[in-house]
Structure formats: structure tokens, C-alpha cells
Write a protein that holds these residues in place. Structure first.
Motif, PDB file in Angstrom:
ATOM      1  N   CYS A  77       6.325  36.491 -56.344  1.00 59.80           N
ATOM      2  CA  CYS A  77       6.720  35.107 -56.163  1.00 59.80           C
ATOM      3  C   CYS A  77       7.840  35.017 -55.130  1.00 59.80           C
ATOM      4  CB  CYS A  77       7.197  34.506 -57.488  1.00 59.80           C
ATOM      5  SG  CYS A  77       8.758  35.193 -58.075  1.00 59.80           S
ATOM      6  N   SER A  78       8.220  33.798 -54.790  1.00 56.62           N
ATOM      7  CA  SER A  78       9.353  33.582 -53.900  1.00 56.62           C
ATOM      8  C   SER A  78      10.642  33.609 -54.718  1.00 56.62           C
ATOM      9  CB  SER A  78       9.221  32.230 -53.194  1.00 56.62           C
ATOM     10  OG  SER A  78       9.411  31.180 -54.126  1.00 56.62           O
ATOM     11  N   TYR A  79      11.779  33.742 -54.022  1.00 55.93           N
ATOM     12  CA  TYR A  79      13.057  33.718 -54.727  1.00 55.93           C
ATOM     13  C   TYR A  79      13.255  32.380 -55.435  1.00 55.93           C
ATOM     14  CZ  TYR A  79      17.920  33.610 -55.897  1.00 55.93           C
ATOM     15  OH  TYR A  79      19.079  33.486 -56.600  1.00 55.93           O
ATOM     16  N   VAL A  80      12.888  31.284 -54.773  1.00 57.95           N
ATOM     17  CA  VAL A  80      13.063  29.963 -55.381  1.00 57.95           C
ATOM     18  C   VAL A  80      12.304  29.876 -56.692  1.00 57.95           C
ATOM     19  CG1 VAL A  80      12.541  27.496 -55.113  1.00 57.95           C
ATOM     20  CG2 VAL A  80      13.621  28.751 -53.251  1.00 57.95           C
ATOM     21  N   GLU A  81      11.121  30.465 -56.750  1.00 57.41           N
ATOM     22  CA  GLU A  81      10.346  30.411 -57.991  1.00 57.41           C
ATOM     23  C   GLU A  81      11.030  31.160 -59.137  1.00 57.41           C
ATOM     24  OE1 GLU A  81       5.734  30.011 -57.036  1.00 57.41           O
ATOM     25  OE2 GLU A  81       6.691  31.643 -55.900  1.00 57.41           O
ATOM     26  N   LEU A  82      11.915  32.086 -58.821  1.00 51.65           N
ATOM     27  CA  LEU A  82      12.679  32.765 -59.871  1.00 51.65           C
ATOM     28  C   LEU A  82      13.744  31.862 -60.467  1.00 51.65           C
ATOM     29  CD1 LEU A  82      13.423  36.359 -58.542  1.00 51.65           C
ATOM     30  CD2 LEU A  82      11.816  35.701 -60.339  1.00 51.65           C
ATOM     31  N   VAL A  83      14.294  30.965 -59.654  1.00 54.98           N
ATOM     32  CA  VAL A  83      15.466  30.207 -60.093  1.00 54.98           C
ATOM     33  C   VAL A  83      15.211  28.718 -60.330  1.00 54.98           C
ATOM     34  CG1 VAL A  83      17.051  31.838 -59.013  1.00 54.98           C
ATOM     35  CG2 VAL A  83      16.274  29.862 -57.705  1.00 54.98           C
ATOM     36  N   CYS A  84      14.040  28.222 -59.985  1.00 51.51           N
ATOM     37  CA  CYS A  84      13.781  26.785 -60.144  1.00 51.51           C
ATOM     38  C   CYS A  84      13.142  26.485 -61.501  1.00 51.51           C
ATOM     39  CB  CYS A  84      12.886  26.264 -59.019  1.00 51.51           C
ATOM     40  SG  CYS A  84      11.171  26.790 -59.117  1.00 51.51           S
ATOM     41  N   THR A  85      13.140  25.206 -61.834  1.00 47.67           N
ATOM     42  CA  THR A  85      12.474  24.762 -63.059  1.00 47.67           C
ATOM     43  C   THR A  85      11.222  23.956 -62.743  1.00 47.67           C
ATOM     44  OG1 THR A  85      13.874  22.798 -63.153  1.00 47.67           O
ATOM     45  CG2 THR A  85      14.613  24.731 -64.398  1.00 47.67           C
ATOM     46  N   GLY A  86      10.937  23.783 -61.462  1.00 46.68           N
ATOM     47  CA  GLY A  86       9.769  23.022 -61.036  1.00 46.68           C
ATOM     48  C   GLY A  86       9.791  22.841 -59.529  1.00 46.68           C
ATOM     49  N   LYS A  87       8.970  21.956 -59.036  1.00 48.47           N
ATOM     50  CA  LYS A  87       8.898  21.690 -57.598  1.00 48.47           C
ATOM     51  C   LYS A  87      10.257  21.270 -57.065  1.00 48.47           C
ATOM     52  CE  LYS A  87       4.148  20.080 -57.898  1.00 48.47           C
ATOM     53  NZ  LYS A  87       3.242  18.935 -57.713  1.00 48.47           N
ATOM     54  N   GLN A  88      10.575  21.722 -55.857  1.00 47.69           N
ATOM     55  CA  GLN A  88      11.822  21.359 -55.194  1.00 47.69           C
ATOM     56  C   GLN A  88      11.526  20.944 -53.759  1.00 47.69           C
ATOM     57  OE1 GLN A  88      14.885  24.242 -57.659  1.00 47.69           O
ATOM     58  NE2 GLN A  88      14.731  24.559 -55.503  1.00 47.69           N
ATOM     59  N   PRO A  89      11.037  19.726 -53.572  1.00 49.77           N
ATOM     60  CA  PRO A  89      10.760  19.283 -52.204  1.00 49.77           C
ATOM     61  C   PRO A  89      12.061  19.165 -51.421  1.00 49.77           C
ATOM     62  CG  PRO A  89      10.400  17.490 -53.763  1.00 49.77           C
ATOM     63  CD  PRO A  89      10.707  18.718 -54.567  1.00 49.77           C
ATOM     64  N   PRO A  90      12.035  19.491 -50.131  1.00 54.55           N
ATOM     65  CA  PRO A  90      13.264  19.444 -49.341  1.00 54.55           C
ATOM     66  C   PRO A  90      13.700  18.028 -49.000  1.00 54.55           C
ATOM     67  CG  PRO A  90      11.408  20.004 -47.959  1.00 54.55           C
ATOM     68  CD  PRO A  90      10.888  19.950 -49.366  1.00 54.55           C
ATOM     69  N   LEU A  91      15.003  17.871 -48.861  1.00 57.58           N
ATOM     70  CA  LEU A  91      15.555  16.623 -48.347  1.00 57.58           C
ATOM     71  C   LEU A  91      15.675  16.700 -46.831  1.00 57.58           C
ATOM     72  CD1 LEU A  91      18.385  16.039 -50.974  1.00 57.58           C
ATOM     73  CD2 LEU A  91      16.120  14.977 -50.882  1.00 57.58           C
ATOM     74  N   ILE A  92      15.969  17.904 -46.335  1.00 59.40           N
ATOM     75  CA  ILE A  92      16.003  18.177 -44.895  1.00 59.40           C
ATOM     76  C   ILE A  92      15.327  19.522 -44.674  1.00 59.40           C
ATOM     77  CG2 ILE A  92      18.112  16.861 -44.461  1.00 59.40           C
ATOM     78  CD1 ILE A  92      19.599  19.541 -44.344  1.00 59.40           C
ATOM     79  N   PHE A  93      14.906  19.771 -43.455  1.00 62.61           N
ATOM     80  CA  PHE A  93      14.302  21.054 -43.113  1.00 62.61           C
ATOM     81  C   PHE A  93      15.215  21.771 -42.139  1.00 62.61           C
ATOM     82  CE2 PHE A  93      11.738  23.755 -40.320  1.00 62.61           C
ATOM     83  CZ  PHE A  93      11.159  24.579 -41.270  1.00 62.61           C
ATOM     84  N   MET A  94      15.564  23.006 -42.476  1.00 64.54           N
ATOM     85  CA  MET A  94      16.390  23.829 -41.612  1.00 64.54           C
ATOM     86  C   MET A  94      15.703  25.182 -41.500  1.00 64.54           C
ATOM     87  SD  MET A  94      20.379  24.909 -42.060  1.00 64.54           S
ATOM     88  CE  MET A  94      20.812  23.267 -42.503  1.00 64.54           C
ATOM     89  N   SER A  95      15.452  25.613 -40.302  1.00 70.80           N
ATOM     90  CA  SER A  95      14.779  26.880 -40.077  1.00 70.80           C
ATOM     91  C   SER A  95      15.782  27.940 -39.672  1.00 70.80           C
ATOM     92  CB  SER A  95      13.713  26.711 -38.995  1.00 70.80           C
ATOM     93  OG  SER A  95      12.944  27.882 -38.897  1.00 70.80           O
ATOM     94  N   HIS A  96      15.337  29.166 -39.658  1.00 72.25           N
ATOM     95  CA  HIS A  96      16.184  30.286 -39.265  1.00 72.25           C
ATOM     96  C   HIS A  96      15.351  31.320 -38.531  1.00 72.25           C
ATOM     97  CE1 HIS A  96      14.219  31.760 -42.851  1.00 72.25           C
ATOM     98  NE2 HIS A  96      14.534  32.972 -42.471  1.00 72.25           N
ATOM     99  N   ALA A  97      16.010  32.216 -37.838  1.00 73.86           N
ATOM    100  CA  ALA A  97      15.331  33.314 -37.159  1.00 73.86           C
ATOM    101  C   ALA A  97      15.725  34.619 -37.834  1.00 73.86           C
ATOM    102  CB  ALA A  97      15.736  33.346 -35.694  1.00 73.86           C
ATOM    103  N   TRP A  98      14.808  35.551 -37.911  1.00 70.13           N
ATOM    104  CA  TRP A  98      15.103  36.870 -38.475  1.00 70.13           C
ATOM    105  C   TRP A  98      15.561  37.843 -37.394  1.00 70.13           C
ATOM    106  CZ3 TRP A  98      15.386  38.549 -43.442  1.00 70.13           C
ATOM    107  CH2 TRP A  98      14.981  37.646 -44.421  1.00 70.13           C
ATOM    108  N   SER A  99      15.957  37.328 -36.258  1.00 66.98           N
ATOM    109  CA  SER A  99      16.429  38.202 -35.180  1.00 66.98           C
ATOM    110  C   SER A  99      17.928  38.423 -35.308  1.00 66.98           C
ATOM    111  CB  SER A  99      16.116  37.568 -33.826  1.00 66.98           C
ATOM    112  OG  SER A  99      16.768  36.331 -33.715  1.00 66.98           O
ATOM    113  N   THR A 100      18.416  39.430 -34.592  1.00 65.19           N
ATOM    114  CA  THR A 100      19.861  39.696 -34.607  1.00 65.19           C
ATOM    115  C   THR A 100      20.411  39.616 -33.203  1.00 65.19           C
ATOM    116  OG1 THR A 100      19.427  42.054 -34.471  1.00 65.19           O
ATOM    117  CG2 THR A 100      19.832  41.126 -36.655  1.00 65.19           C
TER     118      THR A 100
END
Length: 100
Positions: A77-100
Motif C-alpha cells: 500500500c501507499s504510506y497514506v493508506e497506513l495512516v488515513c481513515t478513508g479517502k483524502q482528496p487534495p485541496l491543492i496539488f504540489m509535485s516534487h522531483a526525485w532528483s538531487t
């Protein structure tokens, strides 16, 4: 223990509180491991900021490989699925890069 299964990835937003709790948990858990080295950069892991020489760091590569993946793998599962109690739709979308 799995918090809740959320089938739609777009409903797996992480809250600011959940992100802060992940950081707090990571500090407590990973700081107990002496001389822990980041698998991506090969640098020693620091929890109070990188030193002046750039010889240590803490980043999402470290959290992912040493914490998130081992926690989520048994549940597939995803990390969120470990800690949530149900659906968590976003209020805003923020992306990230896995680069350094």
C-alpha cells in the motif's frame, strides 16, 4: 496495521499533520541507528541539518528506502493508506522531483 484502503491514487493526499508525523517518527526511529548511511548519496544521515562540509544529510531517498518502503511493503500500500481513515482528496496539488 493498515489504516484504510484507498483505491484511487488521486484520493491519497497526505495532510500537513501526517507529513509532520512522518518526519517526527523518522527522527525518533532512524536516529537510534548509529552511523546510518543514505543509500542514494552514500552520506551519513543527519537529523539536525547538513554539516558545513556537506558530509551528511536527510532526504526523501533516505526516508523512502529506510522507512516508507519497509512499512508499506507487507501491506502493498501507499504510506497514506497506513495512516488515513478513508479517502483524502487534495485541496491543492504540489509535485516534487526525485532528483538531487
Amino acid at each position: 496495521q493498515l489504516g484504510a484502503r484507498v483505491e484511487q491514487t488521486e484520493e491519497r493526499a497526505i495532510s500537513w499533520r501526517q507529513l509532520q508525523e512522518l518526519g517526527d517518527f523518522a527522527r525518533k526511529l532512524l536516529s537510534k541507528v548509529p552511523d546510518l548511511v543514505d543509500s542514494h548519496s552514500g552520506k551519513k544521515i543527519c537529523f539536525e541539518g547538513a554539516d558545513d562540509r556537506g558530509t551528511c544529510e536527510l532526504n526523501m531517498h533516505t526516508l523512502n528506502s529506510h522507512l516508507v518502503m519497509p512499512l508499506t511493503l507487507p501491506f502493498r500500500c501507499s504510506y497514506v493508506e497506513l495512516v488515513c481513515t478513508g479517502k483524502q482528496p487534495p485541496l491543492i496539488f504540489m509535485s516534487h522531483a526525485w532528483s538531487t
